[in-house]
Design a protein around this motif. Structure first.
Motif, PDB file in Angstrom:
ATOM      1  N   HIS A  84       0.794  10.802   8.906  1.00  0.00           N
ATOM      2  CA  HIS A  84       0.102   9.888   7.971  1.00  0.00           C
ATOM      3  C   HIS A  84       0.972   8.694   7.579  1.00  0.00           C
ATOM      4  N   LEU A  85       1.955   8.374   8.383  1.00  0.00           N
ATOM      5  CA  LEU A  85       2.781   7.204   8.070  1.00  0.00           C
ATOM      6  C   LEU A  85       2.001   5.912   8.308  1.00  0.00           C
ATOM      7  N   VAL A  86       1.232   5.863   9.391  1.00  0.00           N
ATOM      8  CA  VAL A  86       0.462   4.644   9.710  1.00  0.00           C
ATOM      9  C   VAL A  86      -0.610   4.405   8.661  1.00  0.00           C
ATOM     10  N   SER A  87      -1.334   5.440   8.296  1.00  0.00           N
ATOM     11  CA  SER A  87      -2.409   5.271   7.306  1.00  0.00           C
ATOM     12  C   SER A  87      -1.857   4.851   5.946  1.00  0.00           C
ATOM     13  N   LYS A  88      -0.683   5.351   5.595  1.00  0.00           N
ATOM     14  CA  LYS A  88      -0.079   4.951   4.324  1.00  0.00           C
ATOM     15  C   LYS A  88       0.305   3.479   4.349  1.00  0.00           C
ATOM     16  N   CYS A  89       0.833   3.016   5.478  1.00  0.00           N
ATOM     17  CA  CYS A  89       1.158   1.582   5.589  1.00  0.00           C
ATOM     18  C   CYS A  89      -0.106   0.736   5.550  1.00  0.00           C
ATOM     19  N   MET A  90      -1.162   1.195   6.209  1.00  0.00           N
ATOM     20  CA  MET A  90      -2.426   0.455   6.201  1.00  0.00           C
ATOM     21  C   MET A  90      -2.990   0.341   4.796  1.00  0.00           C
ATOM     22  N   ASN A  91      -2.984   1.427   4.058  1.00  0.00           N
ATOM     23  CA  ASN A  91      -3.511   1.397   2.691  1.00  0.00           C
ATOM     24  C   ASN A  91      -2.670   0.506   1.789  1.00  0.00           C
ATOM     25  N   ALA A  92      -1.345   0.559   1.988  1.00  0.00           N
ATOM     26  CA  ALA A  92      -0.472  -0.290   1.166  1.00  0.00           C
ATOM     27  C   ALA A  92      -0.722  -1.764   1.455  1.00  0.00           C
ATOM     28  N   LEU A  93      -0.876  -2.128   2.736  1.00  0.00           N
ATOM     29  CA  LEU A  93      -1.147  -3.526   3.083  1.00  0.00           C
ATOM     30  C   LEU A  93      -2.500  -3.962   2.555  1.00  0.00           C
ATOM     31  N   SER A  94      -3.494  -3.105   2.663  1.00  0.00           N
ATOM     32  CA  SER A  94      -4.829  -3.455   2.160  1.00  0.00           C
ATOM     33  C   SER A  94      -4.808  -3.679   0.662  1.00  0.00           C
ATOM     34  N   MET A  95      -4.068  -2.873  -0.051  1.00  0.00           N
ATOM     35  CA  MET A  95      -3.990  -3.032  -1.499  1.00  0.00           C
ATOM     36  C   MET A  95      -3.274  -4.332  -1.861  1.00  0.00           C
ATOM     37  N   MET A  96      -2.220  -4.672  -1.113  1.00  0.00           N
ATOM     38  CA  MET A  96      -1.505  -5.919  -1.410  1.00  0.00           C
ATOM     39  C   MET A  96      -2.328  -7.143  -1.052  1.00  0.00           C
ATOM     40  N   VAL A  97      -3.202  -7.035  -0.038  1.00  0.00           N
ATOM     41  CA  VAL A  97      -4.076  -8.161   0.303  1.00  0.00           C
ATOM     42  C   VAL A  97      -5.087  -8.391  -0.802  1.00  0.00           C
ATOM     43  N   CYS A  98      -5.561  -7.318  -1.415  1.00  0.00           N
ATOM     44  CA  CYS A  98      -6.541  -7.449  -2.503  1.00  0.00           C
ATOM     45  C   CYS A  98      -5.937  -8.021  -3.770  1.00  0.00           C
ATOM     46  N   THR A  99      -4.614  -8.032  -3.872  1.00  0.00           N
ATOM     47  CA  THR A  99      -3.939  -8.427  -5.102  1.00  0.00           C
ATOM     48  C   THR A  99      -3.330  -9.805  -4.929  1.00  0.00           C
ATOM     49  N   ASP A 100      -3.370 -10.573  -6.004  1.00  0.00           N
ATOM     50  CA  ASP A 100      -2.737 -11.892  -5.999  1.00  0.00           C
ATOM     51  C   ASP A 100      -1.225 -11.719  -5.846  1.00  0.00           C
ATOM     52  N   PRO A 101      -0.617 -12.287  -4.798  1.00  0.00           N
ATOM     53  CA  PRO A 101       0.815 -12.081  -4.597  1.00  0.00           C
ATOM     54  C   PRO A 101       1.680 -12.651  -5.704  1.00  0.00           C
ATOM     55  N   SER A 102       1.161 -13.638  -6.445  1.00  0.00           N
ATOM     56  CA  SER A 102       1.977 -14.220  -7.512  1.00  0.00           C
ATOM     57  C   SER A 102       2.187 -13.240  -8.661  1.00  0.00           C
ATOM     58  N   LEU A 103       1.333 -12.211  -8.777  1.00  0.00           N
ATOM     59  CA  LEU A 103       1.502 -11.238  -9.852  1.00  0.00           C
ATOM     60  C   LEU A 103       2.740 -10.372  -9.656  1.00  0.00           C
ATOM     61  N   PHE A 104       3.187 -10.236  -8.433  1.00  0.00           N
ATOM     62  CA  PHE A 104       4.336  -9.400  -8.141  1.00  0.00           C
ATOM     63  C   PHE A 104       5.577 -10.215  -7.800  1.00  0.00           C
ATOM     64  N   GLY A 105       5.503 -11.507  -8.039  1.00  0.00           N
ATOM     65  CA  GLY A 105       6.653 -12.346  -7.752  1.00  0.00           C
ATOM     66  C   GLY A 105       6.877 -12.605  -6.279  1.00  0.00           C
ATOM     67  N   TRP A 106       5.858 -12.396  -5.447  1.00  0.00           N
ATOM     68  CA  TRP A 106       6.026 -12.696  -4.024  1.00  0.00           C
ATOM     69  C   TRP A 106       6.116 -14.198  -3.865  1.00  0.00           C
ATOM     70  N   PRO A 107       6.850 -14.701  -2.882  1.00  0.00           N
ATOM     71  CA  PRO A 107       7.550 -13.948  -1.858  1.00  0.00           C
ATOM     72  C   PRO A 107       8.997 -13.620  -2.199  1.00  0.00           C
TER      73      PRO A 107
END
Length: 634
Positions: free
Chosen positions: A156-179
């Protein structure tokens, strides 16, 4: 056992690795043709799989134990990291190797049961605390998981990475200080990104919805497909998914570069500097991309589909993929442009353009059962009625026919099939069809009049404008029968237009009801082209004057007829039989006329005149002269 304190490392000689422990090797591990000459104790103390194999081994006499590891995750390079960990050397985990090390540790059963703080729990902790919280590291971990993809999916390493990327795409990157957090860098006062205090020249990307397109484009086709499906399940907006798919396709299908629909290239992010583009099979990529596309419609999306169809014909992909693309395009054909429809023929056909493909697309448009919805529900340009879409497609097909008509190898049947693919009500005017046929006749002067007449049957001459009729009536390329038909309908146009002009002029002089003015206005609009072309305003006004004069003449003739009837009636009422009033002389005097004397009346007088004397004749002459003078005076 090899003392860890005296270990200096590993060295390679060809396809063999040796441990610099100063002791002879008692175990040889072979992985993909590479042999590691190691010692049992460090491996047995950390790896459950090797420990179990050692117990089962029949080699009790102290000779070297040989062991082959089939399908080892990551191959020899990953096993070297595992061997260093078993020997107590420092191992540095990173986003590039953590997935493979995790899978290798699971393969060798390096759990806490065989040693405290073993490699499997250590790599698992690093993966969850560092990789899943960082966008760039997730991309790198996925990209480097290809050699052990099956075991990574099992863990389940791939699915965990996929879910993490999907969640970060849904979120405004400026809220987490990205980049800054994402790349471990700081921002300079000028706005660029600093990497270890050095100005990289890269700018911090904004919080636009497409900021992640470039980074995920470095994934392989299979991982990209899984990521898109995961994002779709997470509820990512379809337009964002379509944009990512289009960006990925344009990157690995060079033929799509021309059909970018005005979109410029994305600036490369800091994360992409450490990524390597994937190696893809273009034919397989296109077939998988087609299945990922959403069932939506849009202008740029329609242009992308047409470009994808063009590349599919070049690569000769599966016919099912081509049929699906043609169906998708047909469902939104009203959004296409002429430049996109001009698909060249890539087979052995003699024609320049692939008319069969366009014919199938038009049939999909005509026979579509359900309308597609646009990416944005608020877009008003996509909310058109079926009749409006039909008119747009008809105008587009007419332009397409005019463009391909100059092909000398194009058969008349192709022109006729494309023109008749749309229903009759789709064209309010047939000027576009006439223009296409005129170009076709000019490029094919050897056509017989019979073939030309059969092609001209697709034109409804009543739907030709006055300009088209004027051109067709003087067109030497048209058959004589067609010209006569055009002239006939042109006369109908003229008659209708003149009637409209006269009705309009009558409406200016006399006030009429609003309902009665509507036909005159409609006819006036139809007559506008004629009036504007030949200066018929003056003619119309002269006809109006002539009409008034003829009305006056009609009234004058009626008055004369009435007066004549009165005189005739008076003559009948005043007539009496055998009365002096009924004598011809009386009637002639009444009408002011003279009667010629008859010969019978003149005989007695002439006889008396012959018998009289000259003096009597002279006196009678004087009397007759006086009587004539008196009559003239009276």
């Amino acid at each position: 056992m090899a003392p860890a304190g005296k270990l200096s490392g590993f060295q390679r000689e060809g396809d063999e690795w040796f441990c610099n422990a100063g002791l002879p090797s008692d175990i040889a591990v072979s992985i993909d043709g590479v042999t590691f000459h190691l010692h049992k104790f460090p491996l047995i103390s950390k790896c459950g799989k090797i420990a179990r194999a050692n117990e089962e081994s029949l080699n009790k006499d102290g000779k070297t134990m040989n062991m082959v590891l089939e399908e080892f995750p990551g191959g020899p390079d990953t096993f070297l990291i595992v061997a260093k960990f078993c020997y107590g050397l420092r191992v540095e985990l990173s986003a590039r190797n953590v997935v493979l090390v995790y899978c290798a540790a699971d393969y060798l059963e390096m759990t806490d049961e065989f040693g405290e703080d073993n490699l499997l729990p250590k790599s698992e902790c690093f993966f969850h605390k560092n990789i899943l919280r960082n966008w760039k590291d997730c991309i790198l971990a996925l990209q480097n998981s290809e050699p052990a993809l099956l075991r990574a999916e099992k863990l389940h390493l791939v699915s965990k990475c996929m879910n993490a990327l999907s969640m970060m795409v849904c979120t405004d990157p400026s809220l987490f200080g990205w980049p800054m957090m994402m790349y471990g860098s700081f921002q300079s006062p000028g706005g660029s990104i600093l990497w270890n205090g050095i100005n990289t020249g890269a700018r911090i990307r904004s919080s636009e919805s497409d900021w992640w397109f470039e980074d995920i484009s470095y994934l392989s086709v299979s991982l990209f497909e899984r990521l898109i499906n995961t994002m779709r399940a997470r509820g990512i907006r379809p337009e964002n998914l379509a944009g990512a798919i289009m960006y990925y396709s344009r990157k690995y299908l060079p033929g799509l570069g021309r059909w970018r629909a005005g979109q410029g290239g994305k600036t490369r992010s800091v994360a992409s500097f450490s990524l390597t583009p994937a190696t893809v099979d273009q034919k397989a990529l296109l077939e998988r991309i087609e299945k990922l596309l959403p069932e939506k419609k849009g202008r740029s999306f329609c242009q992308f589909l047409l470009g994808l169809l063009r590349v599919a014909l070049i690569l000769n992909v599966d016919q099912a993929c081509i049929d699906s693309l043609e169906r998708r395009i047909g469902m939104q054909l009203e959004l296409a442009t002429l430049d996109n429809l001009l698909i060249p023929t890539y087979s052995d056909s003699d024609t320049l353009y692939n008319t069969d493909c366009i014919d199938r697309i038009v049939h999909h448009f005509v026979s579509k059962e359900s309308n597609l919805t646009g990416f944005s529900p608020s877009s008003t340009d996509l909310q058109e009625s079926p009749s409006e879409s039909l008119r747009k497609v008809a105008k587009l097909i007419d332009s397409y026919l005019a463009e391909i008509a100059s092909d000398v190898n194009l058969k008349p049947g192709k022109i006729r099939t494309l023109a008749e693919a749309l229903p009759q009500p789709s064209r309010s005017l047939h000027d576009g069809l006439y223009r296409a046929l005129d170009i076709y006749f000019k490029a094919h002067p050897w056509l017989s009049d019979k073939d030309k007449e059969e092609l001209c049957n697709i034109i409804d001459y009543q739907k030709l404008s006055i300009h088209a009729c004027a051109h067709a009536s003087q067109n030497d390329r048209l058959p004589l029968r067609v010209v006569l038909q055009v002239l006939f309908f042109e006369q109908l146009h003229l008659r209708t237009a003149l009637a409209g002009c006269l009705n309009t002029l009558d409406g200016e002089n006399h006030e009429t009801a609003p309902a009665a003015c509507v036909p005159a206005i409609a006819l006036g609009e139809m007559a506008g082209e004629i009036v504007q072309r030949d200066g018929w305003v003056t003619v119309a006004r002269e006809n109006q004057v002539l009409k008034v004069d003829m009305d006056k003449m009609s009234s004058r003739v009626g008055a004369l007829e009435e007066e004549f009837s009165k005189i005739k009636h008076e003559m009948k009422t005043t007539a009496k039989p055998r009365n002096s009033l009924s004598s011809p002389r009386f009637i002639s005097r009444k009408l002011g006329c003279k009667l010629i004397p008859r010969l019978s009346d003149a005989q007695p007088e002439s006889l008396n005149r012959c018998r009289s004397t000259p003096r009597a004749s002279t006196e009678k002459a004087r009397l007759s002269h006086r009587s004539r003078h008196a009559e003239s005076v009276s």
